[in-house]
Design a protein around this motif. Structure first.
Motif, mmCIF file in Angstrom:
data_model
loop_
_atom_site.group_PDB
_atom_site.id
_atom_site.type_symbol
_atom_site.label_atom_id
_atom_site.label_comp_id
_atom_site.label_asym_id
_atom_site.label_seq_id
_atom_site.Cartn_x
_atom_site.Cartn_y
_atom_site.Cartn_z
ATOM 1 N N UNK A 3 8.397 -5.504 8.996
ATOM 2 C CA UNK A 3 7.654 -6.168 7.930
ATOM 3 C C UNK A 3 8.078 -5.710 6.551
ATOM 4 N N UNK A 4 8.397 -4.496 6.344
ATOM 5 C CA UNK A 4 8.744 -4.010 5.012
ATOM 6 C C UNK A 4 10.250 -4.006 4.769
ATOM 7 N N UNK A 5 11.065 -4.140 5.813
ATOM 8 C CA UNK A 5 12.521 -4.152 5.632
ATOM 9 C C UNK A 5 13.007 -5.469 4.994
ATOM 10 N N UNK A 6 12.465 -6.567 5.410
ATOM 11 C CA UNK A 6 12.899 -7.859 4.878
ATOM 12 C C UNK A 6 12.579 -7.989 3.386
ATOM 13 N N UNK A 10 15.420 -8.276 0.493
ATOM 14 C CA UNK A 10 15.424 -9.368 -0.481
ATOM 15 C C UNK A 10 15.345 -8.850 -1.913
ATOM 16 N N UNK A 11 14.591 -7.791 -2.134
ATOM 17 C CA UNK A 11 14.495 -7.181 -3.458
ATOM 18 C C UNK A 11 15.838 -6.585 -3.897
ATOM 19 N N UNK A 16 20.685 -7.091 -7.217
ATOM 20 C CA UNK A 16 22.141 -7.202 -7.359
ATOM 21 C C UNK A 16 22.519 -8.503 -8.070
ATOM 22 N N UNK A 17 21.876 -9.609 -7.715
ATOM 23 C CA UNK A 17 22.184 -10.892 -8.348
ATOM 24 C C UNK A 17 21.809 -10.871 -9.832
ATOM 25 N N UNK A 18 20.694 -10.250 -10.172
ATOM 26 C CA UNK A 18 20.296 -10.141 -11.572
ATOM 27 C C UNK A 18 21.294 -9.294 -12.361
ATOM 28 N N UNK A 19 21.735 -8.197 -11.754
ATOM 29 C CA UNK A 19 22.726 -7.351 -12.420
ATOM 30 C C UNK A 19 24.017 -8.133 -12.665
#
Length: 98
Positions: A3-6, A10-11, A16-19
């Protein structure tokens, strides 16, 4: 445990995409600079097109008639026709100031 890995994965991907978007190669700032440069180049190109059209018009005038050739000879070379007088007026610098 899954539950917390996904959301974490995604975060990380989102970070990475924002950077990459803001700080990576070809980022937003590079794009904005390139758009501004493109606008300037297009404006310069329009000026050069207008200059070229003017030069082509002058070339056509010179090829078609003697009037353009005569005008060019008079203005650039200082030529005069036969039986024609040329007067040059020189303005005195003292009278120019008054």
């Amino acid at each position: 445990m899954i539950r917390w890995k996904l959301p974490l994965l995604l975060l990380v991907v989102f970070g990475y995409l924002q950077y990459a978007l803001w700080c990576g190669k070809n980022n937003v700032y590079d794009y904005r600079d390139n758009v501004e440069m493109l606008v300037n180049l297009r404006a310069d190109n329009e000026k050069l097109k207008a200059r070229n059209e003017q030069m082509f018009a002058e070339i056509n005038d010179l090829q078609r008639g003697y009037e353009a050739i005569e005008e060019r000879a008079r203005s650039h070379l200082g030529m005069v026709k036969a039986n024609e007088s040329f007067y040059r007026i020189i303005i005195d610098s003292d009278t120019k100031k008054q």
